[in-house]
Write a protein that holds these residues in place. Structure first.
Motif, PDB file in Angstrom:
ATOM      1  N   ALA A 100       0.836  -1.203   0.000  1.00 36.85           N
ATOM      2  CA  ALA A 100       0.000   0.000   0.000  1.00 36.85           C
ATOM      3  C   ALA A 100       0.872   1.253   0.000  1.00 36.85           C
ATOM      4  CB  ALA A 100      -0.927  -0.008   1.208  1.00 36.85           C
ATOM      5  N   MET A 101       1.966   1.207   0.760  1.00 33.14           N
ATOM      6  CA  MET A 101       2.870   2.356   0.822  1.00 33.14           C
ATOM      7  C   MET A 101       3.528   2.618  -0.531  1.00 33.14           C
ATOM      8  SD  MET A 101       4.103   4.888   2.451  1.00 33.14           S
ATOM      9  CE  MET A 101       3.924   4.726   4.226  1.00 33.14           C
ATOM     10  N   VAL A 102       3.869   1.568  -1.252  1.00 31.92           N
ATOM     11  CA  VAL A 102       4.451   1.744  -2.590  1.00 31.92           C
ATOM     12  C   VAL A 102       3.491   2.536  -3.475  1.00 31.92           C
ATOM     13  CG1 VAL A 102       5.109   0.555  -4.721  1.00 31.92           C
ATOM     14  CG2 VAL A 102       5.943  -0.290  -2.522  1.00 31.92           C
ATOM     15  N   ALA A 128       4.693  17.979  -1.676  1.00 29.01           N
ATOM     16  CA  ALA A 128       6.091  17.741  -1.319  1.00 29.01           C
ATOM     17  C   ALA A 128       6.250  17.438   0.162  1.00 29.01           C
ATOM     18  CB  ALA A 128       6.948  18.946  -1.710  1.00 29.01           C
ATOM     19  N   HIS A 129       5.579  18.215   1.019  1.00 24.30           N
ATOM     20  CA  HIS A 129       5.670  17.975   2.462  1.00 24.30           C
ATOM     21  C   HIS A 129       4.971  16.674   2.860  1.00 24.30           C
ATOM     22  CE1 HIS A 129       6.942  22.199   2.445  1.00 24.30           C
ATOM     23  NE2 HIS A 129       7.550  21.896   3.587  1.00 24.30           N
ATOM     24  N   GLY A 130       3.854  16.376   2.189  1.00 27.31           N
ATOM     25  CA  GLY A 130       3.185  15.093   2.434  1.00 27.31           C
ATOM     26  C   GLY A 130       4.068  13.928   2.025  1.00 27.31           C
ATOM     27  N   LEU A 131       4.783  14.100   0.913  1.00 32.27           N
ATOM     28  CA  LEU A 131       5.700  13.056   0.441  1.00 32.27           C
ATOM     29  C   LEU A 131       6.826  12.828   1.444  1.00 32.27           C
ATOM     30  CD1 LEU A 131       6.587  11.099  -1.758  1.00 32.27           C
ATOM     31  CD2 LEU A 131       7.658  13.021  -2.946  1.00 32.27           C
ATOM     32  N   LEU A 132       7.351  13.902   2.001  1.00 36.61           N
ATOM     33  CA  LEU A 132       8.403  13.755   3.014  1.00 36.61           C
ATOM     34  C   LEU A 132       7.886  12.967   4.217  1.00 36.61           C
ATOM     35  CD1 LEU A 132      11.230  14.397   4.118  1.00 36.61           C
ATOM     36  CD2 LEU A 132      10.276  16.535   5.032  1.00 36.61           C
ATOM     37  N   LEU A 133       6.674  13.261   4.644  1.00 33.46           N
ATOM     38  CA  LEU A 133       6.075  12.536   5.772  1.00 33.46           C
ATOM     39  C   LEU A 133       5.920  11.053   5.434  1.00 33.46           C
ATOM     40  CD1 LEU A 133       4.897  12.909   8.614  1.00 33.46           C
ATOM     41  CD2 LEU A 133       2.680  13.325   7.538  1.00 33.46           C
ATOM     42  N   LEU A 134       5.469  10.761   4.224  1.00 37.51           N
ATOM     43  CA  LEU A 134       5.321   9.377   3.788  1.00 37.51           C
ATOM     44  C   LEU A 134       6.663   8.653   3.746  1.00 37.51           C
ATOM     45  CD1 LEU A 134       2.739   9.848   0.897  1.00 37.51           C
ATOM     46  CD2 LEU A 134       2.334   8.622   3.042  1.00 37.51           C
ATOM     47  N   VAL A 135       7.695   9.339   3.288  1.00 39.78           N
ATOM     48  CA  VAL A 135       9.032   8.747   3.246  1.00 39.78           C
ATOM     49  C   VAL A 135       9.491   8.380   4.653  1.00 39.78           C
ATOM     50  CG1 VAL A 135      11.474   9.268   2.807  1.00 39.78           C
ATOM     51  CG2 VAL A 135       9.754   9.795   1.068  1.00 39.78           C
ATOM     52  N   LEU A 136       9.221   9.247   5.621  1.00 41.48           N
ATOM     53  CA  LEU A 136       9.596   8.959   7.012  1.00 41.48           C
ATOM     54  C   LEU A 136       8.824   7.755   7.546  1.00 41.48           C
ATOM     55  CD1 LEU A 136       9.870  12.601   8.407  1.00 41.48           C
ATOM     56  CD2 LEU A 136      11.729  11.059   7.752  1.00 41.48           C
ATOM     57  N   LEU A 162       3.191   6.170  -2.228  1.00 42.47           N
ATOM     58  CA  LEU A 162       4.406   6.926  -2.542  1.00 42.47           C
ATOM     59  C   LEU A 162       4.494   7.268  -4.029  1.00 42.47           C
ATOM     60  CD1 LEU A 162       7.054   5.103  -0.318  1.00 42.47           C
ATOM     61  CD2 LEU A 162       6.447   7.532  -0.188  1.00 42.47           C
ATOM     62  N   ILE A 163       4.131   6.308  -4.883  1.00 48.13           N
ATOM     63  CA  ILE A 163       4.139   6.575  -6.330  1.00 48.13           C
ATOM     64  C   ILE A 163       3.148   7.686  -6.657  1.00 48.13           C
ATOM     65  CG2 ILE A 163       3.459   5.608  -8.567  1.00 48.13           C
ATOM     66  CD1 ILE A 163       4.818   2.996  -7.729  1.00 48.13           C
ATOM     67  N   GLY A 164       1.959   7.617  -6.069  1.00 43.13           N
ATOM     68  CA  GLY A 164       0.951   8.656  -6.293  1.00 43.13           C
ATOM     69  C   GLY A 164       1.407  10.019  -5.797  1.00 43.13           C
ATOM     70  N   ALA A 165       2.008  10.046  -4.607  1.00 42.93           N
ATOM     71  CA  ALA A 165       2.473  11.314  -4.037  1.00 42.93           C
ATOM     72  C   ALA A 165       3.622  11.892  -4.846  1.00 42.93           C
ATOM     73  CB  ALA A 165       2.889  11.104  -2.581  1.00 42.93           C
ATOM     74  N   MET A 166       4.534  11.031  -5.285  1.00 46.23           N
ATOM     75  CA  MET A 166       5.652  11.512  -6.108  1.00 46.23           C
ATOM     76  C   MET A 166       5.134  12.042  -7.438  1.00 46.23           C
ATOM     77  SD  MET A 166       8.922  12.046  -6.220  1.00 46.23           S
ATOM     78  CE  MET A 166       9.816  10.965  -5.100  1.00 46.23           C
TER      79      MET A 166
END
Length: 198
Positions: free
Chosen positions: A117-119, A155-163, A122-126
Motif C-alpha cells: 500500500a505504501m508503494v 512535497a511535504h506530504g511526500l516527506l512525511l510518507l518517506v519517514l 508513494l508513487i501517487g504522491a511523487m
C-alpha cells in the motif's frame, strides 16, 4: 609422525543454516535501480528547492520519468515487481496492520500488505508532486497560488510518507531479523520458511 586430529562427532562441519540462511532473489535490477534513483531524485529536489531552480526542475523530471517507468514495470516486470503480486485490498491491509500491532504479522518474501500500500501511495504522491511542480513552470499556471500551495502540500506530504516508509522498513527488519535495506541493494532475501508468505 603426528597423530591425525580427532573429529568431534557433536560438532557439525557444515555451516549452521541459521547463521548462513539460504537466500533467494526477490528484487530485480530494475526495481532496485528505480528505488535508489527515486531516493536520489527526491533528496536532490528537496535540497535544491530554494537554492538551484534548474537542478530542482531536472530532479523533478527525473522523478516523473522514474514513476512512469515503474508503472510500466509493475505490469510487465518480474513476478515480485508486479502490482498484482503485492497490491492487496484495503481489508487485507487492515488485517495485516492489526496483526502488526499485536506482534503476530506474517513475514512476506515480497512486499507485505502495508508495504505494498505504501508503494502505491508513494508513487501517487511523487507523481502529484512532479505534476504540480511542472504546472508551476507553464504559462497557464505560473504564479497561480493554488498550484504553488498544492505543490508544497504534495512535497511535504511526500516527506512525511518517506519517514513512515523508513520507519516501516526498520520495524519489519527488526521483527523478522533481516536487513531490508541490504535486500534492496542486493535483491536477495532469506528464503521462505513454513510460516512465511511467498
Amino acid at each position: 609422525m603426528p597423530k591425525p586430529a580427532k573429529i568431534d562427532p557433536n560438532v557439525s562441519i557444515a555451516t549452521d543454516a541459521r547463521a548462513s540462511p539460504e537466500m533467494v532473489r526477490v528484487w530485480d535490477r530494475v526495481v532496485r535501480s528505480f528505488h535508489w534513483a527515486l531516493v536520489l531524485s527526491f533528496v536532490t529536489a528537496w535540497l535544491t528547492s530554494h537554492s538551484s531552480e534548474d537542478i530542482h526542475h531536472w530532479a523533478g523530471y527525473a522523478a516523473a520519468a522514474l514513476v512512469a517507468m515503474r508503472l510500466l514495470w509493475g505490469v510487465l516486470g518480474t513476478p515480485y515487481a508486479r502490482f498484482s503480486q503485492f497490491v492487496r485490498d484495503p481489508a487485507t491491509v487492515l488485517r495485516y496492520l492489526s496483526a502488526l500491532l499485536s506482534g503476530r504479522e506474517a513475514r512476506y518474501i515480497g512486499h507485505n500488505p502495508a508495504g505494498g500500500a505504501m508503494v502505491i501511495v508513494l508513487i501517487g504522491a511523487m507523481g502529484s508532486t512532479a505534476l504540480t511542480g511542472w504546472l508551476m513552470t507553464t504559462d497557464a499556471y505560473f504564479g497561480v497560488p493554488w498550484v504553488e500551495a498544492a505543490h508544497s502540500l504534495a512535497a511535504h506530504g511526500l516527506l512525511l510518507l518517506v519517514l513512515f516508509h523508513m520507519g516501516g522498513v526498520a520495524l519489519a527488519s527488526f521483527r523478522h531479523r533481516e536487513n531490508l535495506v541490504r535486500a534492496m541493494i542486493t535483491g536477495r532475501k532469506r528464503k521462505a520458511e513454513p510460516a512465511d508468505i511467498a
